[in-house]
Motif scaffolding. Structure first.
Motif, PDB file in Angstrom:
ATOM      1  N   GLU A 111       5.830   4.339   0.806  1.00 13.73           N
ATOM      2  CA  GLU A 111       6.423   5.490   1.480  1.00 13.73           C
ATOM      3  C   GLU A 111       7.585   5.071   2.387  1.00 13.73           C
ATOM      4  O   GLU A 111       8.642   5.701   2.394  1.00 13.73           O
ATOM      5  N   HIS A 147       5.813  -8.051  -1.562  1.00  8.35           N
ATOM      6  CA  HIS A 147       4.364  -7.897  -1.705  1.00  8.35           C
ATOM      7  C   HIS A 147       3.749  -9.210  -2.179  1.00  8.35           C
ATOM      8  O   HIS A 147       4.318  -9.910  -3.010  1.00  8.35           O
ATOM      9  N   HIS A 164      -4.476   9.216  10.225  1.00  9.10           N
ATOM     10  CA  HIS A 164      -3.758   8.124   9.570  1.00  9.10           C
ATOM     11  C   HIS A 164      -2.694   8.651   8.615  1.00  9.10           C
ATOM     12  O   HIS A 164      -2.034   7.890   7.941  1.00  9.10           O
ATOM     13  N   ARG A 180      -0.787  -1.881  -4.324  1.00 11.67           N
ATOM     14  CA  ARG A 180      -2.081  -1.244  -4.072  1.00 11.67           C
ATOM     15  C   ARG A 180      -1.900   0.279  -3.977  1.00 11.67           C
ATOM     16  O   ARG A 180      -2.855   1.030  -4.151  1.00 11.67           O
ATOM     17  N   GLY A 209       0.825  -1.212   0.000  1.00  7.06           N
ATOM     18  CA  GLY A 209       0.000   0.000   0.000  1.00  7.06           C
ATOM     19  C   GLY A 209       0.858   1.260   0.000  1.00  7.06           C
ATOM     20  O   GLY A 209       2.083   1.200  -0.148  1.00  7.06           O
ATOM     21  N   ASP A 210       0.205   2.409   0.187  1.00  7.03           N
ATOM     22  CA  ASP A 210       0.933   3.683   0.230  1.00  7.03           C
ATOM     23  C   ASP A 210       1.948   3.707   1.360  1.00  7.03           C
ATOM     24  O   ASP A 210       3.039   4.247   1.206  1.00  7.03           O
ATOM     25  N   SER A 211       1.578   3.116   2.503  1.00  5.50           N
ATOM     26  CA  SER A 211       2.527   3.108   3.629  1.00  5.50           C
ATOM     27  C   SER A 211       3.787   2.358   3.254  1.00  5.50           C
ATOM     28  O   SER A 211       4.905   2.823   3.513  1.00  5.50           O
TER      29      SER A 211
END
Ligand code: NAP
Length: 315
Positions: free
Chosen positions: A161, A177, A287, A183, A156-158
């Motif tokens: 990042e 992943h 978040h 995602r 995901g974005d987290s």
């Protein structure tokens, strides 16, 4: 029969947000009651060194920072009680907090219950969590992995990042992943997958963090879900980034939460809710930033709003 006590301010949670709110409301002579939840001190107590909290040029141990904050809150008259909120009634005045131990009545409530990082549950993860190589925060711990190889789990974005942030320090970042596409948002995914230091490990699930005997991460065993082949990535750090779970459960019906369960504050405020006198602060309502210092900032905002509310409505 004696009247039940009505508290001025009940603060739920003892992480950075809750304890900062306690320092402010305590110092304002409001005699706050703070409820210690299941993880007193919050997420920072599981971190080793905190290098980015303002005012500590040498860094500070996460547990020590929370202990200091707790003492600072106590100094101004904060009372602590071990109580886990199971249910609330915010339609009544005073507000009612039903705890396993007893029911507490309060004029104002600050909810600072934090968020818990989701973990994979694989072998070695728990044993090596917090200072031994498994972590959930690149911003907090990335700098400890200079010129080392690390792995980020998630898509995901987290995860994107965290992986990008880690390229500042690590010599190589494996991005593990379970599927063959991230995602994460397109821009983040492109940035991550095109970075020369980031090596995506597609279609792979983590199986084990190795190094339990040595007391430090020595590798991450992953399984290719298409071929079944297992490999050990030679990493010293494992960053789990598969999302967070906000601890909003007992309050979710009484307040507004978003699709991921995070509190959604009232329009125009970070900390006010649609219920007068009920405020939210820290990671349970954020978040995006999820930092100790931003949680502390929100705790301060909530405290000032609660003070104002009591001044207007009788404290
Ligand atoms: P997320 O979007 O829910 O992504 C979680 C990732 O972990 C997914 O790729 C998921 O795989 C994977 N995963 C879940 N359980 C797993 C398991 N047991 N084993 C292996 N992998 C697992 O969580 P997030 O990345 O923390 O983001 C949460 C929200 O915050 C999102 O809305 C995100 O956009 C937002 N956010 C935004 C920013 C930003 O804008 N800068 C930064 C961070 C987060 P699958 O893909 O296969 O489901």
């Amino acid at each position: 029969m004696s009247q039940p006590t009505i508290e001025n301010i009940v603060i739920v949670g003892t992480g950075c947000a809750g304890l900062t709110a306690a320092v402010y409301t305590g110092r304002a002579n409001l005699n706050p009651l703070v409820l210690d939840g299941v993880q007193p001190g919050g997420q920072l107590t599981t971190t080793s060194e905190v290098e980015n909290f303002p005012g500590f040029p040498e860094g500070i141990d996460g547990y020590q920072l929370m202990d200091n904050l707790r003492k600072q809150a106590e100094k101004f008259g904060t009372r602590f009680e071990q109580a886990v909120v199971t249910e609330v009634d915010f339609t009544s005045s005073p507000r009612r907090l039903v705890c396993a131990e007893r029911t507490i009545l309060a004029k104002t409530v600050i909810i600072a219950t934090g968020a818990s990082p989701r973990m994979t549950g694989i072998a070695g993860e728990k044993e090596l969590y917090g200072g031994r190589g498994v972590t959930t925060c690149a911003t907090c711990d990335g700098a400890f992995y200079r010129q080392m190889e690390v792995a980020v789990i998630g898509g995901g974005d987290s995860a994107a990042e965290e992986a990008l942030f880690l390229t500042r320090f690590a010599s190589k970042v494996y991005l593990v992943h379970r599927r063959d596409a991230l995602r994460a948002s397109k821009i983040m995914a492109e940035r991550a997958t095109s970075h020369p230091k980031i090596k995506p490990v597609w279609n792979s699930v983590p199986v084990e963090v190795t190094g339990v005997k040595e007391g430090a991460v020595s590798g991450l065993k992953v399984r290719d879900i298409k071929t079944g082949a297992e490999t050990i990535l030679p990493v010293k750090g494992v960053f789990v980034a598969i999302g967070h779970q906000p601890n909003t459960g007992p309050f979710a019906k009484a307040l507004d939460v978003d699709e991921n369960g995070y509190f959604r504050p009232a329009a125009g405020s970070q900390v006010k809710t649609r219920i007068p006198g009920v405020f939210v602060a820290g990671d349970c309502a954020d978040h995006v930033y999820r930092q100790a210092v931003t949680a502390a900032g929100m705790g301060c905002q909530a405290a000032i709003e609660a003070e104002r509310w009591l001044a207007e409505h009788g404290g």
